[in-house]
Scaffold this motif. Structure first.
Motif, PDB file in Angstrom:
ATOM      1  N   ASP A   1      44.826  26.108  49.172  1.00  0.00           N
ATOM      2  CA  ASP A   1      43.930  25.432  48.820  1.00  0.00           C
ATOM      3  C   ASP A   1      44.335  24.096  47.854  1.00  0.00           C
ATOM      4  O   ASP A   1      44.737  24.259  46.861  1.00  0.00           O
TER       5      ASP A   1
ATOM      6  N   SER B   1      40.716  21.608  51.644  1.00  0.00           N
ATOM      7  CA  SER B   1      39.387  22.122  51.843  1.00  0.00           C
ATOM      8  C   SER B   1      38.431  21.979  50.756  1.00  0.00           C
ATOM      9  O   SER B   1      37.445  22.646  50.586  1.00  0.00           O
TER      10      SER B   1
ATOM     11  N   THR C   1      34.324  25.556  58.212  1.00  0.00           N
ATOM     12  CA  THR C   1      35.650  25.171  58.467  1.00  0.00           C
ATOM     13  C   THR C   1      35.858  23.672  58.694  1.00  0.00           C
ATOM     14  O   THR C   1      36.859  22.997  58.893  1.00  0.00           O
TER      15      THR C   1
ATOM     16  N   VAL D   1      38.475  21.109  57.411  1.00  0.00           N
ATOM     17  CA  VAL D   1      39.653  21.493  56.629  1.00  0.00           C
ATOM     18  C   VAL D   1      40.763  21.176  57.554  1.00  0.00           C
ATOM     19  O   VAL D   1      40.780  21.188  58.856  1.00  0.00           O
TER      20      VAL D   1
ATOM     21  N   ARG E   1      41.332  29.612  57.117  1.00  0.00           N
ATOM     22  CA  ARG E   1      41.713  28.043  56.479  1.00  0.00           C
ATOM     23  C   ARG E   1      43.198  27.821  57.053  1.00  0.00           C
ATOM     24  O   ARG E   1      43.188  26.672  57.726  1.00  0.00           O
TER      25      ARG E   1
END
Length: 227
Positions: free
Chosen positions: A24, A30, A90, A93, A125
Motif C-alpha cells: 500500500d 489504496s 476496491t 485501487v 489489492r
C-alpha cells in the motif's frame, strides 16, 4: 547574456541480489479506501482521525486498533471488522506508474512482497491494481512483530536466501522505512515521506526505474537498478 545551465542530476545505480516491496502506497495506491475505513473507525469512537492516519500507515491494522480502541473494546473483533471492510472495497485501487513494468522485469525468485496487510487483502489489492503477486510474500499473519520492527523484511531475505546487505527495499511509510533500515537494507523511498540518510534514495514512482538481471555463478541473480 547567457546563463549557466542547471546541473543535471545523475541517475543512481544500485546493484543487489533481491528486491523487496511494501504494497500500500508503494506498489498500489489504496489511499482513499484506507482513509474511508479508518475515518469510520474514528467516527464511531470519537477519535482524532488525523492522528490515526499519521501513525497507521504501513502498520498492521490490529496494532492500530490496539493502540486507539477505547478500554474494554474487543480488539480482535474490531480488527476483523475493519479488515472485512477493506476487503470489500476496491474502487480506485490502482498501481503506481511503472510498477507493473518493473515487477515484470524482475525475476520472481529475487523479489518478495512484505506488507502489513493480511494475505487475503494483499491478493485482493494486487489483483485490483492489475499486478502479479510475487511467489514470496510476507504478510501480517506471517510475523510476530509488525513494522516498524524489521522481522518481516529479515524473514523475506531469509526466504529468498540473500543477505540483508544485498537487498534493496521500496517503501513509502515511516514505519516501513524504519523496518527496512533496522534490517540493514538499502531503502528507496517512494513518495515524500521522511528525510533521506545514507543508504536511502527517493523516487516519485517507477516511471524512470530500469533494471537489468544476470545470473551469477551461484545460480542467483545480480540485479542492477537505475533510479
Amino acid at each position: 547574456m547567457s546563463h549557466p545551465a542547471e546541473p543535471v542530476s545523475q541517475p543512481s545505480v544500485l546493484t543487489v541480489r533481491a528486491v523487496l516491496f511494501d504494497m500500500d502506497g508503494t506498489l498500489v495506491d489504496s489511499t482513499a479506501i484506507v482513509e474511508q475505513v479508518w475515518s469510520e473507525f474514528a467516527g464511531r469512537y470519537g477519535l482524532d482521525i488525523e492522528e490515526i492516519l499519521r501513525t497507521s500507515h504501513g502498520v498492521r491494522s490490529g496494532d492500530t486498533v490496539r493502540r486507539y480502541a477505547p478500554a474494554g473494546a474487543d480488539v480482535v473483533a474490531l480488527t476483523a471488522e475493519l479488515d472485512a471492510m477493506e476487503r470489500t472495497r476496491t474502487d480506485g485501487v490502482i498501481a503506481l506508474p511503472g510498477a507493473e513494468a518493473l515487477l515484470s522485469a524482475l525475476p520472481d525468485e529475487a523479489i518478495a512482497l512484505v506488507t502489513s496487510a493480511d494475505h487475503i487483502l494483499a491478493g485482493i489489492r494486487m489483483k485490483a491494481a492489475g499486478l502479479s503477486m510475487p511467489t514470496t510474500t510476507v504478510t501480517s499473519e506471517a510475523v510476530t512483530l509488525g513494522k516498524p520492527h524489521p522481522e518481516g523484511y529479515l524473514k523475506a531475505a531469509t526466504l529468498l536466501g540473500v543477505d540483508p546487505a544485498d537487498v534493496v527495499v521500496f517503501e513509502d511509510a515511516p514505519a516501513g522505512i524504519a523496518a527496512a533500515r533496522a534490517a540493514g537494507m538499502r531503502t528507496v523511498v517512494v513518495g515524500d515521506a521522511g528525510h533521506l540518510e545514507d543508504g536511502m534514495w527517493r523516487i516519485p514512482d517507477y516511471s524512470d526505474v530500469t533494471v537489468t538481471s544476470v545470473k551469477d555463478d551461484d545460480g542467483g541473480h545480480l540485479l542492477t537498478l537505475t533510479l
